[in-house]
Write an enzyme that holds these catalytic residues in place. Structure first.
Site, PDB file in Angstrom:
ATOM      1  N   CYS A 326       0.828  -1.208   0.000  1.00 42.27           N
ATOM      2  CA  CYS A 326       0.000   0.000   0.000  1.00 42.27           C
ATOM      3  C   CYS A 326       0.865   1.263   0.000  1.00 42.27           C
ATOM      4  O   CYS A 326       0.351   2.370   0.138  1.00 42.27           O
ATOM      5  CB  CYS A 326      -0.943   0.001   1.205  1.00 42.27           C
ATOM      6  SG  CYS A 326      -0.103  -0.111   2.797  1.00 42.27           S
ATOM      7  N   GLU A 360      -1.976   1.169  -4.676  1.00 43.60           N
ATOM      8  CA  GLU A 360      -1.728  -0.192  -4.181  1.00 43.60           C
ATOM      9  C   GLU A 360      -1.034  -0.946  -5.320  1.00 43.60           C
ATOM     10  O   GLU A 360      -1.499  -0.923  -6.465  1.00 43.60           O
ATOM     11  CB  GLU A 360      -3.051  -0.863  -3.824  1.00 43.60           C
ATOM     12  CG  GLU A 360      -2.907  -2.138  -3.042  1.00 43.60           C
ATOM     13  CD  GLU A 360      -3.186  -1.956  -1.551  1.00 43.60           C
ATOM     14  OE1 GLU A 360      -3.114  -2.943  -0.815  1.00 43.60           O
ATOM     15  OE2 GLU A 360      -3.482  -0.808  -1.126  1.00 43.60           O
TER      16      GLU A 360
END
Length: 368
Positions: A326, A360
């Site tokens: 992330c 992401e």
């Protein structure tokens, strides 16, 4: 997001910009063609949190501009799921005339699902009493009679009242298979349900030809573990947060998966255990023999801070490394180590957070 206004016409250009940006971040590495997984252009967030503003007899949701910190009224929130948007006006209108429910209410959190369940947490600057519980039960019944599948949580300082459960049951479709997941309030879950499904399908595709067992670090509620179990003989997964471990055990049972084992342990402790530096009673108590596993593949989905150097070095011991990140910056730092021994064979961008700078990423690395 500085405003509740999102423009679906701007979605593709912002995704194209992210794709270009992430390729620039990893320009120093030899990467294959980037696989880009788009989000719905609106109604993509399964979670939303709103502060509550009291103005005389009126009551409404507010958010804050991230740049100016000025508050603004929110009646609808197009980024959130349709379920949240449907519930928002009905809930606030029902709260206004009921003093026991509105008095010193300062925040409302929504956790929704693709499966149709929703959990609403109401946060207060006062202790909650029997009157609150009576009125909350009546409101819950009324909203469920209108077609919602809803539960309430009331929170105050050192107080939590649950009506009737503090979790939702999500169902994610992975190719032709539907997996069931327990998602607990205030525990980590993927915020974008549609993109979460694409991430699981990508991970399954990447490991289609696997042999032996899978080791997974930072497994959360077993989100990836359960989907990937079909591609491996066994899955051994670690997670430190107890609520997530409890949810993972529930999810293993409800999906009738018999080749996944979850250990409550940090990645750092697990590294020590694998290297034989320390013995851990919890491994003995669960009758887990690490040496019996034949793990050629390791899956990691670390927090934003990435992996420490020791864990990176341990991860290098596996032929294939699947890394979900992330935070592309810490992924890049980790790849500086991992690329000493491995090459990137799959490279993906998952647009979990449209219209924001957040990205992401997913990479599959194979030993050189």
């Amino acid at each position: 997001m500085a405003s509740t206004a999102i423009n679906p016409a701007e979605y593709q250009p912002q995704l194209d910009e992210k794709a270009e940006r992430i390729q620039n971040i990893f320009a120093d590495f030899e990467t294959p063609e980037l696989e880009v997984f788009a989000s719905p252009a609106e109604h993509y967030r399964m979670r939303a949190e709103f502060r509550v503003w009291h103005e005389g007899e009126d009551l409404f949701y507010i958010m804050f501009n991230q740049e100016t910190r000025e508050k603004y009224r929110v009646d609808q929130f197009p980024a959130a799921s349709r379920l949240i948007n449907d519930l928002m006006p009905l809930l606030v209108d029902a709260l206004k005339p009921v003093k026991a429910l509105r008095h010193k209410l300062f925040q409302v959190d929504f956790l929704s699902t693709l499966s149709g369940e929703v959990l609403v947490s109401m946060l207060y600057h006062r202790q909650l009493d029997d009157q609150w519980e009576t009125e909350a039960k009546a409101l819950k019944q009324r909203l469920n009679d209108e077609g919602f599948n809803l539960n309430f949580i009331g929170r105050a300082r050192k107080q939590k009242i649950v009506l009737d459960q503090d979790f939702v049951i999500e169902k994610l479709k992975v190719n032709e298979r539907t997996l069931t997941y327990k998602q607990v309030e205030n525990s980590f879950t993927q915020p974008n349900g549609e993109v979460a499904q694409k991430m699981l399908e990508w991970a399954v595709d990447c490991t289609q030809d696997s042999e032996g067992d899978l080791l997974e670090l930072y497994c959360g509620n077993g989100n990836f573990s359960l989907a990937l179990a079909q591609n491996f003989e066994r899955v051994l997964a670690t997670e430190l947060a107890k609520p997530s471990v409890d949810s993972a055990q529930y999810n293993i049972a409800v999906n009738n998966i018999d080749n996944v084992q979850i250990i409550r342990m940090s990645a750092e402790d697990f590294t020590d255990a694998m290297e034989g530096k320390r013995e851990f009673r919890r491994l003995k108590d669960q009758d887990i023999d690490l040496q019996s596993y034949n793990c050629n593949t390791i899956f990691v989905d670390p927090p934003r801070s990435g992996m420490d150097e020791g864990t990176c070095r341990m991860v290098q011991g596996y032929d294939r490394i699947m890394y979900i990140s992330c935070n592309p910056d810490t992924l890049k730092d980790n790849l500086n180590i991992l690329s000493e021994t491995h090459r990137i064979t799959r490279f993906a961008l998952f647009d979990q957070f449209p219209y924001t700078h957040h990205m992401e990423a997913g990479v599959l690395l194979e030993r050189k």
